[in-house]
Write an enzyme that holds these catalytic residues in place. Structure first.
Site, PDB file in Angstrom:
ATOM      1  N   GLU A  76      14.860 -35.264 -24.257  1.00 35.17           N
ATOM      2  CA  GLU A  76      15.352 -34.085 -23.547  1.00 35.17           C
ATOM      3  C   GLU A  76      16.771 -33.747 -23.971  1.00 35.17           C
ATOM      4  OE1 GLU A  76      18.096 -35.103 -21.742  1.00 35.17           O
ATOM      5  OE2 GLU A  76      17.512 -37.146 -22.284  1.00 35.17           O
ATOM      6  N   GLY A 132      20.365 -39.604 -25.545  1.00 32.63           N
ATOM      7  CA  GLY A 132      19.238 -38.762 -25.159  1.00 32.63           C
ATOM      8  C   GLY A 132      18.595 -38.144 -26.383  1.00 32.63           C
ATOM      9  N   GLU A 133      18.119 -36.918 -26.237  1.00 32.39           N
ATOM     10  CA  GLU A 133      17.441 -36.130 -27.275  1.00 32.39           C
ATOM     11  C   GLU A 133      16.346 -36.907 -28.010  1.00 32.39           C
ATOM     12  OE1 GLU A 133      20.404 -35.946 -31.152  1.00 32.39           O
ATOM     13  OE2 GLU A 133      21.125 -34.916 -29.366  1.00 32.39           O
ATOM     14  N   GLY A 134      15.728 -37.866 -27.328  1.00 31.94           N
ATOM     15  CA  GLY A 134      14.589 -38.582 -27.892  1.00 31.94           C
ATOM     16  C   GLY A 134      14.931 -39.654 -28.896  1.00 31.94           C
ATOM     17  N   THR A 135      16.209 -39.955 -29.082  1.00 35.12           N
ATOM     18  CA  THR A 135      16.601 -40.851 -30.173  1.00 35.12           C
ATOM     19  C   THR A 135      16.069 -42.267 -29.992  1.00 35.12           C
ATOM     20  OG1 THR A 135      18.727 -41.107 -29.038  1.00 35.12           O
ATOM     21  CG2 THR A 135      18.649 -39.567 -30.886  1.00 35.12           C
TER      22      THR A 135
END
Length: 340
Positions: free
Chosen positions: A162, A304-307
């Site tokens: 996200e 975040g951001e799916g890493t």
């Protein structure tokens, strides 16, 4: 169709009757694992991951079309000065993802993962959860349905992440509503909140949960009142993956909060999911423990951001490759410990 015809009704029906694992595929994978050229259990969690893949995909463990799906949303609660970054950064980061300039882009390239970005009405932040619900039931249900489309292009491993300024505040409020404790137990720095800003963040979470306290016994109500569009979309994606037998890797603190809402609705709702990593956000490990999960990685990340899920996908791919590519004792002409 239910008698009431309310927007959440279809999701309540799905959550009541979730498909289980494929026992035949699991038995076949276990049988093969016993024949591979290694001592039993010597690959540790890689073996467990291979069994999980088989059980939830219904076939021999394989990862051929892994996908990272990132959902981006903005939050009305950000107006309280709870984060160092303005909400405009959400849109700017979506553009950075599209241009290939973010950390997740590089990790996807390194691990050969597909990437999809879903921006969710960024010009229309959710309601300020300290004084109103984040979303109406209709909007929340529609966003869950939109999230279900993440798998539409086809994938056999879904990694969920996200982007949303203010969404660690949202995650903290959800966890406080679901699990209790104090706001301090669940609130962390997020993108860098410190000092007075961190105190405001704690106060906002307390105020939000108190404002909605008479409506928090239903997990879907928690989602619409305290959540956000990326929360609802990730929950929808997890649910769609379950219906289509697609294993899921969940990313960090915010994605875990979205997943927790489903588990609160049905204790088996996350059986097809693994937690990619434990982030440095202080509440994440507590949240993972509440789900009864063990994260695959612990790298001190909190981006975040799916890493974290994307990095864990490399491990899942290796688990599948080891299971399917290794020779058996018979094929390799190696003596098995149990046969001499």
């Amino acid at each position: 169709m239910s008698v009431t015809g309310l927007p959440f009704d279809d999701f309540r029906v799905l959550l009541r009757d979730l498909p289980g694992p494929d026992s035949q595929a699991l038995v076949a994978a276990r049988d093969r694992d016993r024949q591979l050229t290694k001592p039993p259990g010597s690959l540790g969690r890689l073996e467990e991951i291979a069994m999980w893949l088989a059980a939830w995909s219904g076939r021999a463990p394989a990862v051929n079309r892994p996908l990272v799906a990132i959902f981006a949303g903005n939050h009305g609660v950000a107006r309280h000065g709870i984060t160092p970054f303005p909400s405009s950064v959400t849109q700017q980061m979506v553009e950075n993802f599209a241009a290939g300039g973010a950390a997740i882009n590089q990790i996807c390239v390194a691990h050969d993962l597909g990437l999809k970005i879903f921006d969710l009405a960024l010009d229309y932040p959710t309601g300020d959860i300290t004084v109103e619900p984040a979303l109406s039931e209709r909007d929340c249900a529609a966003t869950m349905a939109f999230g279900m489309e993440a798998i539409a292009g086809g994938t056999d491993l879904l990694c969920l992440g996200e982007m949303g300024i203010g969404n660690t505040t949202i995650a903290a409020a959800i966890n406080l509503a679901l699990y209790g404790g104090s706001a301090e137990d669940w609130v962390g720095p997020g993108t860098g909140s410190q000092g007075e800003m961190l105190e405001r963040k704690i106060a906002v979470v307390k105020q939000a949960v108190e404002f909605h306290r008479d409506h928090l016994s239903d997990p879907l109500e928690v989602m619409r009142r305290l959540g956000g569009r990326e929360i609802a979309a990730m929950a929808g994606a997890i649910l769609a993956a379950r219906m289509e037998r697609i294993p899921v890797l969940i990313d960090g603190y915010v994605a875990t909060a979205a997943a927790a809402l489903l588990k609160a609705a049905n204790p088996s709702a996350l059986d097809h999911c693994l937690i990619g990593h434990v982030s440095a956000e202080p509440g994440h490990l507590k949240a993972i423990d509440k789900l009864g999960k063990t994260p695959l990685l612990a790298l001190g990340m909190r981006l975040g951001e799916g890493t974290g899920a994307a990095l864990a996908a490399g491990i899942v791919k290796a688990a599948a490759a080891s299971h399917t590519g290794m020779a058996t004792f018979e094929q390799a002409g190696v003596t098995n410990a149990g046969t001499h």
